[in-house]
Structures are given as structure tokens and as C-alpha cells.
Design a protein around this motif. Structure first.
Motif, short mmCIF file in Angstrom:
data_model
loop_
_atom_site.label_atom_id
_atom_site.label_comp_id
_atom_site.label_asym_id
_atom_site.label_seq_id
_atom_site.Cartn_x
_atom_site.Cartn_y
_atom_site.Cartn_z
N SER A 89 3.02 0.92 -16.60
CA SER A 89 2.47 0.74 -15.50
C SER A 89 2.45 2.27 -14.77
CB SER A 89 3.22 -0.19 -14.67
OG SER A 89 4.42 0.28 -14.23
N ILE A 90 1.47 2.37 -14.21
CA ILE A 90 1.03 3.87 -13.02
C ILE A 90 1.12 3.25 -11.88
CG2 ILE A 90 -0.40 5.76 -12.98
CD1 ILE A 90 -1.24 5.51 -15.97
N SER A 91 1.90 3.94 -10.91
CA SER A 91 1.61 3.76 -9.58
C SER A 91 1.48 4.96 -8.65
CB SER A 91 3.09 3.19 -9.12
OG SER A 91 2.82 2.73 -7.70
N VAL A 92 0.37 4.80 -7.71
CA VAL A 92 0.18 5.87 -6.84
C VAL A 92 0.06 5.35 -5.52
CG1 VAL A 92 -1.57 7.58 -6.00
CG2 VAL A 92 -1.35 7.15 -8.61
N GLN A 93 1.20 5.95 -4.51
CA GLN A 93 1.21 5.44 -3.10
C GLN A 93 0.64 6.30 -2.33
OE1 GLN A 93 3.56 2.81 -2.33
NE2 GLN A 93 3.33 2.60 -4.46
N LYS A 94 -0.32 5.66 -1.33
CA LYS A 94 -0.89 6.33 -0.38
C LYS A 94 -0.90 5.51 0.92
CE LYS A 94 -5.31 3.55 -0.57
NZ LYS A 94 -6.79 3.42 -0.69
N GLU A 95 -1.00 6.44 2.02
CA GLU A 95 -1.01 5.78 3.23
C GLU A 95 -2.18 5.02 3.65
OE1 GLU A 95 -0.08 8.23 6.52
OE2 GLU A 95 1.39 9.38 5.46
N ALA A 96 -1.98 3.73 4.22
CA ALA A 96 -2.98 2.97 4.81
C ALA A 96 -2.77 2.22 6.01
CB ALA A 96 -3.12 1.61 3.80
N PRO A 97 -3.81 2.03 6.91
CA PRO A 97 -3.42 1.63 8.16
C PRO A 97 -2.66 0.15 8.11
CG PRO A 97 -5.96 2.08 7.89
CD PRO A 97 -5.21 2.20 6.66
N ALA A 98 -1.87 0.15 8.90
CA ALA A 98 -0.70 -1.05 9.05
C ALA A 98 -1.79 -2.19 9.50
CB ALA A 98 0.38 -0.60 9.98
N LYS A 99 -1.30 -3.38 9.06
CA LYS A 99 -1.91 -4.83 9.72
C LYS A 99 -1.84 -4.69 11.00
CE LYS A 99 -1.29 -7.31 5.38
NZ LYS A 99 -0.82 -8.19 4.73
#
Length: 154
Positions: A89-99
Motif C-alpha cells: 500500500s502507498i499512502s500520500v497525505q494532503k491537506e484538504a478543507p475540513a467538513k
């Protein structure tokens, strides 16, 4: 939880996973060094976490994880994997607007009103590369165990 604390926890979890896979080869297992490249849309993937989880039930199964940096990754023989098939598995975390549905809450100790975060971390790659990975690797004793993974954002 702040973004910095979450990222620190993410890195710490990855380090723990690598550490739990073995201690320097002194365990008598036939560990193998692994390495490879990861590209995203034909470009080196800048930063990610790659995890190898054994397929099937084996008494001496090992797991491993390491950071992908500038498209490359490696795990030394001392911390390597034993021969066998692995789910990758390959995981990339990015910032996203919160709900928008998240509401402020009150700190139970200080009584201070804490606003909801404006951003959160989200997985940047499609699930077929992490949560529902379709990637595999076959680690062999004969080697070389060099694995190229070409992933796409679509």
C-alpha cells in the motif's frame, strides 16, 4: 489535534511499523533487502509511505514500511522482509478543507471554546493503492528485490 501533531503521529507510526518488523536481523529469519521506485502519473512520487503486509498466514511473516522520497524507497537487509508474497500500500497525505459540519467544542479543562480546524489530512491517492490496494510484491531469496510501482491519480 493539530496538523503538526497528526503528521508527527503518522511518521511515528511508520517508524514503529518498521521497528516492529525485526531487530537488525538477529532473529535468524532469511531477511532480504528491498528497494524500488514509485511514480505518480509518470513522475517520481515526491513523498509517501509504502507498506508491505504479508499475504497468507505464515509463522515467520514480517511486515515492513518505509518512506518514499523523490520516487525512491529502500529497506535494508537487516530490517528487510522474508521471502514471500506481500500486499503493498502507498499512502500520500494532503491537506484538504475540513467538513463544514464540524462545530466548535469546549475544552473540558479550561472551558475555552475551540474552533473546528479549517483543514484536515486526506488520502491523495485512489483507494486501489492503499485502503483497497491492488499492488503486490513477491520477495525472493535470489533477489534482486527491486520493485517499480507506477500509480496514477485517476
Amino acid at each position: 489535534m493539530t496538523l503538526v501533531k497528526f503528521r508527527t503521529g503518522f511518521v511515528a507510526a511508520a517508524a514503529l511499523l518498521v521497528a516492529s518488523s525485526g531487530c537488525g536481523g538477529g532473529d535468524g529469519l532469511p531477511r532480504q533487502a528491498i528497494s524500488g521506485r514509485v511514480t505518480l502519473d509518470d513522475q517520481p512520487l515526491e513523498s509517501a509511505l509504502i507498506t508491505f503486509t504479508p499475504l497468507g498466514a505464515g509463522g515467520d511473516s514480517t511486515s515492513g514500511a518505509t518512506k518514499v522520497s523523490s520516487g525512491s524507497f529502500a529497506i535494508s537487509k537487516a530490517e528487510g522482509l522474508i521471502p514471500g508474497k506481500y500486499r503493498v500500500s502507498i499512502s500520500v497525505q494532503k491537506e484538504a478543507p475540513a467538513k463544514a459540519s464540524r462545530k466548535p467544542h469546549t475544552d473540558s479543562v479550561t472551558g475555552e471554546v475551540i474552533p473546528p480546524p479549517s483543514t484536515t489530512l486526506a488520502e491523495a491517492l485512489p483507494e486501489r493503492y492503499n485502503a483497497r490496494t491492488e499492488l503486490t510484491a513477491d520477495v525472493t531469496e535470489a533477489g534482486p528485490n527491486d520493485f517499480p510501482f507506477a500509480v496514477t491519480s485517476k
